[in-house]
Write an enzyme that holds these catalytic residues in place. Structure first.
Site, PDB file in Angstrom:
ATOM      1  CD  GLU A  17      -1.324  -0.558   3.626  1.00 23.12           C
ATOM      2  OE1 GLU A  17      -1.797   0.378   4.254  1.00 23.12           O
ATOM      3  OE2 GLU A  17      -1.613  -1.758   3.830  1.00 23.12           O
TER       4      GLU A  17
ATOM      5  CE  LYS B 237       6.027   5.493   6.127  1.00 24.22           C
ATOM      6  NZ  LYS B 237       6.002   6.929   6.326  1.00 24.22           N
TER       7      LYS B 237
ATOM      8  CG  ASP C 238       4.771  12.818   3.409  1.00 27.82           C
ATOM      9  OD1 ASP C 238       4.972  12.571   4.615  1.00 27.82           O
ATOM     10  OD2 ASP C 238       5.552  13.477   2.717  1.00 27.82           O
TER      11      ASP C 238
ATOM     12  CE1 TYR D 207      -1.100   3.087  10.004  1.00 29.60           C
ATOM     13  CE2 TYR D 207      -1.281   4.890   8.448  1.00 29.60           C
ATOM     14  CZ  TYR D 207      -0.817   4.388   9.651  1.00 29.60           C
ATOM     15  OH  TYR D 207      -0.097   5.177  10.485  1.00 29.60           O
TER      16      TYR D 207
ATOM     17  CE  LYS E 159      10.236   7.225   3.709  1.00 30.12           C
ATOM     18  NZ  LYS E 159      10.499   7.801   4.998  1.00 30.12           N
TER      19      LYS E 159
ATOM     20  CB  CYS F 191      11.755  43.555 -22.143  1.00 31.58           C
ATOM     21  SG  CYS F 191      11.969  41.949 -22.917  1.00 31.58           S
TER      22      CYS F 191
ATOM     23  CB  CYS G 250      12.810  43.716 -26.947  1.00 27.70           C
ATOM     24  SG  CYS G 250      11.372  44.138 -25.950  1.00 27.70           S
TER      25      CYS G 250
ATOM     26  CB  CYS H 235       8.111  42.351 -22.342  1.00 28.48           C
ATOM     27  SG  CYS H 235       8.616  43.057 -23.919  1.00 28.48           S
TER      28      CYS H 235
ATOM     29  CB  CYS I 265       9.542  41.390 -27.403  1.00 23.97           C
ATOM     30  SG  CYS I 265      10.467  40.417 -26.212  1.00 23.97           S
TER      31      CYS I 265
HETATM   32  N1  5U1 Z   1      -0.061   2.660   4.529  1.00 24.13           N
HETATM   33  C1  5U1 Z   1       0.473   2.543   5.748  1.00 24.13           C
HETATM   34  N2  5U1 Z   1       1.156   3.511   6.356  1.00 24.13           N
HETATM   35  N3  5U1 Z   1       1.517   3.016   7.543  1.00 24.13           N
HETATM   36  C2  5U1 Z   1       2.214   3.612   8.552  1.00 24.13           C
HETATM   37  N4  5U1 Z   1       0.390   1.460   6.532  1.00 24.13           N
HETATM   38  C3  5U1 Z   1       1.041   1.749   7.665  1.00 24.13           C
HETATM   39  N5  5U1 Z   1       1.240   1.008   8.753  1.00 24.13           N
HETATM   40  C4  5U1 Z   1       1.922   1.552   9.780  1.00 24.13           C
HETATM   41  C5  5U1 Z   1       2.430   2.867   9.703  1.00 24.13           C
HETATM   42  C6  5U1 Z   1       3.170   3.453  10.823  1.00 24.13           C
HETATM   43  O1  5U1 Z   1       2.118   0.854  10.877  1.00 24.13           O
HETATM   44  C7  5U1 Z   1       1.564  -0.473  10.945  1.00 24.13           C
HETATM   45  C8  5U1 Z   1       2.566  -1.436  10.435  1.00 24.13           C
HETATM   46  C9  5U1 Z   1       1.169  -0.733  12.327  1.00 24.13           C
END
Ligand code: 5U1
Length: 680
Positions: free
Chosen positions: A122, A124, A126, A234, A323, A417, A420, A435, A441
């Site tokens: 899956e 990750k 941000d 998740y 990563k 400019c 020109c 400009c 130009c």
């Molecule tokens: N997609 C995803 N992100 N993430 C972050 N799954 C997921 N699982 C995590 C973390 C910290 O921890 C589990 C493995 C418990």
């Protein structure tokens, strides 16, 4: 105690359910079920009942998503089940080590027929990790991760996030459920938030993660409510339920059934080699996602195996994050150059010490305009943070003032400019300085010719940017009309131009004379007239003469044309220089078939929105788009509940999956061609 009739109670529960359902469809499934006006009407009715009978108001009411009284401070929350972090892998070799460790620990080698491990893969996200606690289906607490053992209580804030269910949906509701996931800010929301901050002269956020974290750290939940945050689940922490999923992916499906948003790209695969393929595929798609991801998480899918593997310190042995290259890096601003665009817009471009960011080496970043330079407070010589996320050009996100050298130089926006020397003017209310040289130009001439020759415009094969620059610098061409006067001998005089290339180019220039009205209008480079507007103009007016003669009022009558675009069109065609270039082009033989206005009246796909996804093997995507637009359809880049039809070719991915989940009809290329044939 206030008396409440059964009818009112029934109506109240009905409205709550209906609004929860609309929220779920809109924010979790991305598939709105009612128009906004109907949602607003039901919400007003609910609020009216709650105002009349305050005793009814409960915390799971959809009206409670707007935020409440500001807190003095956040209280601390101890996590009953620790919130774990993840071990990181930065290469395939490290990922393969992980697979080996998992197999060793499970004693795979001793098995008679050792199979590969099944992994859930899956993205990750941000964002900010959170824990959500549900007792008998009701959301009772939201908390940050903190140090994994103790976090902060952000219940009031998480309640405002519409993709988080206040009350679980569906069957087999667990008596206790702690859902873990990521709260994040999709990029469009981030851009809008920063645009608002810029307009208000406030500080902007460096990236969506900081914006999400800042939004959750608000003591006033009304501020959080105003930020378009989302949450994807998740994993689970505490869990007391009658259902016992046997795999991670099954657990996610169960969570989805209870109303949580689950990332659309979660898959289970056999073996680490397939995990590596998933990584490569997602790395390619990363730029097209509407949210930032910083890697891929792999988890042993079988929950019993997860249990056997257990934990080390604060990380599970059964999961790892591979990563992606960072989307932000530090580098030095070496210089700023001012580029002149097709419409005279002067754009400051930062020249940077090369830095590897978001998977590519970056040595330039746009600074947009003078206001942006002021807002960032950046000087030449500064150390800056470069951000490159999505398809967008790299940006300077922040200046690190502590690292400013003593000899840092102020950036001075030019008054003339740089190409020109004409004066530079900034129209009232516009951020862009331009400009005033127009077709005197050299830079504007070059950009106008590059645009004219480009693929979506006149499509002159072989006439690239470099060649246009050489031709203008050599004095061979001064305007787009001169292209059609070029001969092989003139071309042969240019650097590195061989016989064959010169002959091919003149042939391509001749071939480009056969075009369409929409392409011709687009190629003129009228401000704010992109491909879609050019097509709209062609469809609505049918001939170039009709477009030239149209006044602002007639243009405003056309769908999708607003006052600014109308003004630019009228200005363009009232300039005699532009009209004489058009005349010269037509005299050189540039031609198209005018659109039959009677046929226009019956555009069979008018009002429809189509999406093209995946590869096309017989017809090019550009051709397919032209055909659809000529038939009156809009061609959109993403699938939503408003999409009428999807054409999916080989390699189609999330757009196809989404279309299927929304029950939107899908055609393959052969079906599409047959459909076009039937329309005639
Ligand atoms: N997609 C995803 N992100 N993430 C972050 N799954 C997921 N699982 C995590 C973390 C910290 O921890 C589990 C493995 C418990």
């Amino acid at each position: 105690m206030q008396q409440i009739s059964d009818d009112v109670l029934r109506e109240y529960e009905h409205l709550k359910d209906a609004l929860n359902q609309h929220n779920h469809r809109y924010y979790v499934l991305d598939d709105p079920s009612v128009p906004d006006s109907e949602y607003d009407r039901q919400m007003r009715e609910l609020q009216a009942i709650e105002a009349q009978y305050p005793g009814l108001l409960s915390e799971d009411s959809p009206s409670q998503r707007v935020g409440g009284k500001a807190l003095e401070s956040f209280t601390q929350v101890r996590h009953t089940v620790a919130m774990l972090s993840l071990e990181n892998a930065f290469s395939d070799a490290e990922l393969e080590d992980f697979d080996r460790r998992v197999k060793d620990r499970l004693n795979y080698a001793a098995q008679k027929n050792p199979t590969e491990i099944e992994f859930a893969c899956e993205p990750k996200l941000d964002g900010v990790a959170v824990s959500l606690l549900y007792e008998n289906g009701q959301l009772v607490r939201g908390a940050t991760r903190g140090d994994g053992s103790v976090g902060e209580d952000i219940t009031a804030n998480v309640r405002t996030i519409k993709s988080i269910p206040l009350k679980l949906r569906g069957d087999n509701i667990p008596s206790l459920l702690e859902v873990r996931g990521e709260i994040y800010l999709p990029r469009p929301g981030f851009d809008a938030l920063n645009a608002k901050a810029i307009a208000a002269g406030e500080k902007t956020f460096v990236n969506p993660r900081n914006a999400a974290a800042g939004s959750l750290r608000q003591l006033d939940s009304k501020i959080t409510a105003s930020r378009p945050l989302e949450m994807c689940a998740y994993s689970v922490g505490q869990f007391e339920a009658e259902v016992t999923p046997d795999s991670h992916t099954h657990m996610l499906e169960t969570l989805g059934g209870w109303g949580f948003k689950i990332n659309e790209h979660v898959v289970a695969v056999m073996g680490i080699a397939a995990c590596e393929d998933y990584y490569s595929a997602m790395a390619e798609r990363r730029d097209q996602l509407t949210y930032d991801i910083d890697g891929i998480v792999y988890k042993v899918n079988n929950l019993a195996l997860q249990q056997r593997l257990g934990f080390v310190a604060k990380a599970p042995r059964w999961a790892i994050a591979r990563k992606f290259p960072a989307q932000e890096e530090m580098t030095k601003l070496l210089d700023v150059e001012f580029q002149v665009g097709r419409t005279g817009a002067i754009t400051p471009v930062a020249r940077l010490a090369p830095v590897f960011v978001g998977g590519v080496t970056v040595s330039n970043a746009t600074l947009h305009n003078g206001d942006e330079i002021k807002r960032l407070g950046v000087c030449i010589g500064d150390t800056v943070i470069i951000r490159r996320a999505g398809d967008v050009i790299p940006q300077i996100a922040k200046v690190i003032l502590e690292k400013r050298p003593e000899d840092a130089q102020q950036i001075v926006f030019p008054e003339r400019c740089p190409v020109c020397q004409s004066s530079v003017k900034r129209a009232e209310g516009e951020a862009v300085a331009r400009c005033t040289g127009g077709l005197f130009c050299g830079a504007q001439i070059k950009e106008a010719i590059k645009h004219f020759a480009s693929r979506k415009a006149m499509d002159i094969d072989g006439l690239g940017d470099k060649l246009v620059e050489l031709l203008v610098d050599a004095g061979s061409i001064y305007s787009v009309a001169d292209l059609f006067e070029l001969n092989v001998d003139q071309l042969l005089g240019l650097e590195r131009m061989a016989d064959k290339s010169a002959t091919n180019l003149t042939a391509a220039i001749t071939a480009s004379k056969e075009t369409t009205l929409a392409k011709f209008l687009y190629s003129l480079g009228i401000r704010e007239v992109g491909e879609a507007t050019a097509q709209t103009l062609a469809n609505n007016f049918g001939s170039l003469e009709a477009v030239i003669e149209a006044d602002a009022e007639q243009l405003l009558d056309v769908d999708d044309i607003g006052p600014v675009v109308a003004k630019h069109i009228v200005n363009f065609f009232s300039n005699p220089d532009n009209l004489s270039i058009i005349q010269a082009l037509r005299e050189s033989g540039v031609n198209w078939a005018d659109i039959d206005q009677n046929a226009q009246a019956s555009q069979p796909l008018k009002g429809q929105t189509w999406v093209l996804t995946g590869g096309m093997e017989i017809m090019s995507r550009a051709e397919a788009k032209d055909r659809l637009q000529a038939l009156g359809a809009k061609v959109a880049g993403s699938v939503s509940a408003k999409t009428s039809q999807v054409v999916a070719g080989p390699g189609a991915g999330s757009k196809l999956t989404k279309a299927q989940s929304l029950d939107i009809p899908v055609l393959d290329e052969a079906g599409f061609l047959e459909y076009l044939n039937r329309l005639g």
